[in-house]
Design an enzyme around this catalytic site. Structure first.
Site, short mmCIF file in Angstrom:
data_model
loop_
_atom_site.label_atom_id
_atom_site.label_comp_id
_atom_site.label_asym_id
_atom_site.label_seq_id
_atom_site.Cartn_x
_atom_site.Cartn_y
_atom_site.Cartn_z
CG ASP A 153 -13.90 3.43 -2.55
OD1 ASP A 153 -13.79 2.79 -1.66
OD2 ASP A 153 -14.30 4.77 -2.67
CG ASN B 2 -2.94 -4.43 1.51
OD1 ASN B 2 -1.99 -4.40 2.55
ND2 ASN B 2 -2.90 -3.40 0.81
CE1 TYR C 82 -5.07 0.57 10.64
CE2 TYR C 82 -4.25 -0.18 13.00
CZ TYR C 82 -4.20 -0.08 11.39
OH TYR C 82 -3.23 -1.14 10.87
CE LYS D 73 -5.97 -2.82 9.98
NZ LYS D 73 -6.18 -3.51 8.47
P1 NDP Z 1 -0.37 2.49 2.96
O1 NDP Z 1 -1.01 3.54 3.31
O2 NDP Z 1 1.12 2.43 2.45
O3 NDP Z 1 -1.08 1.75 1.63
C1 NDP Z 1 -2.56 1.60 1.68
C2 NDP Z 1 -2.98 1.44 0.45
O4 NDP Z 1 -4.37 1.21 0.35
C3 NDP Z 1 -2.89 2.75 -0.74
O5 NDP Z 1 -2.61 2.26 -1.95
C4 NDP Z 1 -4.33 3.08 -0.67
O6 NDP Z 1 -4.52 4.19 -1.64
C5 NDP Z 1 -5.10 1.99 -0.68
N1 NDP Z 1 -6.54 2.25 -0.07
C6 NDP Z 1 -6.87 3.01 0.76
N2 NDP Z 1 -8.31 3.18 0.73
C7 NDP Z 1 -8.59 2.30 -0.18
C8 NDP Z 1 -9.94 1.95 -0.54
N3 NDP Z 1 -11.01 2.87 -0.20
N4 NDP Z 1 -10.23 1.33 -1.71
C9 NDP Z 1 -9.06 0.85 -2.25
N5 NDP Z 1 -7.71 1.02 -1.87
C10 NDP Z 1 -7.67 1.99 -0.78
O7 NDP Z 1 -0.76 1.26 4.07
P2 NDP Z 1 0.02 -0.06 4.45
O8 NDP Z 1 0.70 -0.73 3.18
O9 NDP Z 1 1.16 0.21 5.45
O10 NDP Z 1 -0.90 -0.75 4.90
C11 NDP Z 1 -1.55 -1.96 4.24
C12 NDP Z 1 -2.61 -2.77 5.42
O11 NDP Z 1 -1.69 -3.08 6.46
C13 NDP Z 1 -3.68 -2.00 5.97
O12 NDP Z 1 -4.95 -2.71 6.02
C14 NDP Z 1 -2.95 -1.43 7.29
O13 NDP Z 1 -4.18 -1.21 8.15
C15 NDP Z 1 -2.17 -2.76 7.46
N6 NDP Z 1 -1.28 -2.63 8.45
C16 NDP Z 1 -0.23 -1.70 8.39
C17 NDP Z 1 0.81 -1.65 9.50
C18 NDP Z 1 1.93 -0.79 9.42
O14 NDP Z 1 2.52 -0.38 10.23
N7 NDP Z 1 2.06 -0.11 7.98
C19 NDP Z 1 0.82 -2.47 10.85
C20 NDP Z 1 -0.32 -3.30 10.79
C21 NDP Z 1 -1.29 -3.54 9.56
P3 NDP Z 1 -4.66 5.78 -1.36
O15 NDP Z 1 -3.05 6.14 -1.88
O16 NDP Z 1 -5.46 6.12 -2.72
O17 NDP Z 1 -4.78 6.04 -0.33
#
Ligand code: NDP
Length: 256
Positions: A67, A94, A161, A165
């Site tokens: 986490d 990420n 958010y 960022k």
């Molecule tokens: P997802 O929600 O698909 O994946 C996010 C992942 O991060 C999940 O596996 C989640 O686990 C994990 N996570 C959340 N909280 C924690 C924590 N406290 N510790 C460890 N892991 C954690 O998101 P995306 O793949 O879309 O996004 C990935 C990154 O890209 C993020 O930083 C997002 O802000 C950024 N981003 C995404 C965009 C988009 O349009 N999708 C655009 C711009 C940036 P769990 O399943 O347990 O929640």
């Protein structure tokens, strides 16, 4: 050979939130180029599945529960991985969440949660893994920012958010400057809307999706592999002169 610059054989890469979405695809890109990838993930189901999927593809991977909001756990994980592998070459910070709440309605708890995962978590990881990279005089950190750190999205409200960022981008520039002469590069990727679980509700929203497409010169959203390609570039020696950069991958969104 130019392709050697992308060869990550023998390197160890850590991807937070690597269980799905952009994190998983980034892990796959690094693993396919030869890195041993550590999926550092909160979700006890998707994390091991992601590591197993990479192994099934013939790559080298493992899962560690993490986490990113827990500073002490982040440090302990970085120390344990350094001890186990003797090196950490790449960090992809990420893990992130998004909340679409109007500013006037946002609770203290929600504001703090978003900042805690998206900004504090990125710093805890940069600091903990960065220390080991600095000790070896070598490493590449890729933080996942967002175009939302550069523009304010429309039509959905997401002030926490966007602020988080923007903070990731300035943290990237700041640490990139601090560590520039010590062999550790720190860069960020700023994606547009990507087709992942995070944007699922927005993509199904009859008001949001047309607005998103209208505001994007390429008239489409992105796929996770299109972000993973930029992560791979920044993680690899192909970007050896780059630090403190925020690489925008947005289908042209920020042109207008
Ligand atoms: P997802 O929600 O698909 O994946 C996010 C992942 O991060 C999940 O596996 C989640 O686990 C994990 N996570 C959340 N909280 C924690 C924590 N406290 N510790 C460890 N892991 C954690 O998101 P995306 O793949 O879309 O996004 C990935 C990154 O890209 C993020 O930083 C997002 O802000 C950024 N981003 C995404 C965009 C988009 O349009 N999708 C655009 C711009 C940036 P769990 O399943 O347990 O929640």
């Amino acid at each position: 050979m130019y392709r050697d610059k992308y060869d990550l054989t023998g390197r160890v890469a850590v991807v937070t939130g690597g269980g799905r979405g952009i994190g998983f695809e980034s892990a796959r890109a690094l693993a396919e180029c030869g890195a041993h990838v550590v999926i550092a993930e909160l979700d006890a189901a998707t994390g091991p599945q992601a590591a197993a999927e990479l192994e099934r593809l013939g790559c080298s991977a493992e899962f560690v529960p993490l986490d990113v909001t827990q500073s002490a756990a982040v440090t302990a994980t970085a120390d344990a991985l350094q001890e186990r592998h003797g090196r950490i070459d790449i960090l992809v910070a990420n893990a992130g969440i998004a909340k679409g709440t109007p500013g006037e309605d946002m609770s203290d708890e929600e504001w703090l949660l978003v900042l805690d995962i998206n900004l504090n978590g990125v710093f805890w990881c940069n600091r903990a893994f960065g220390r080991h990279m600095l000790a070896r005089g070598r490493g590449s950190i890729v933080n996942i920012g967002s175009m939302s750190g550069l523009i304010s999205n429309k039509p959905q409200p997401q002030s926490a958010y966007n602020a988080s960022k923007s903070g990731v981008h300035m943290l990237t520039r700041s640490l990139g400057g601090e560590w520039a002469t010590r062999g550790v590069r720190v860069n960020a990727v700023a994606p547009t809307y990507i087709a992942t679980e995070m944007t699922r509700m927005g993509r199904e929203n009859p008001e949001w999706l047309p607005t998103w497409l209208e505001m994007t010169p390429m008239r489409r959203l992105g796929e996770p592999h299109e972000i993973a390609s930029a992560v791979l570039f920044l993680a690899s020696d192909a970007s050896s002169l780059m630090t403190g950069s925020v690489v925008v991958v947005d289908g042209g969104y920020t042109i207008w």
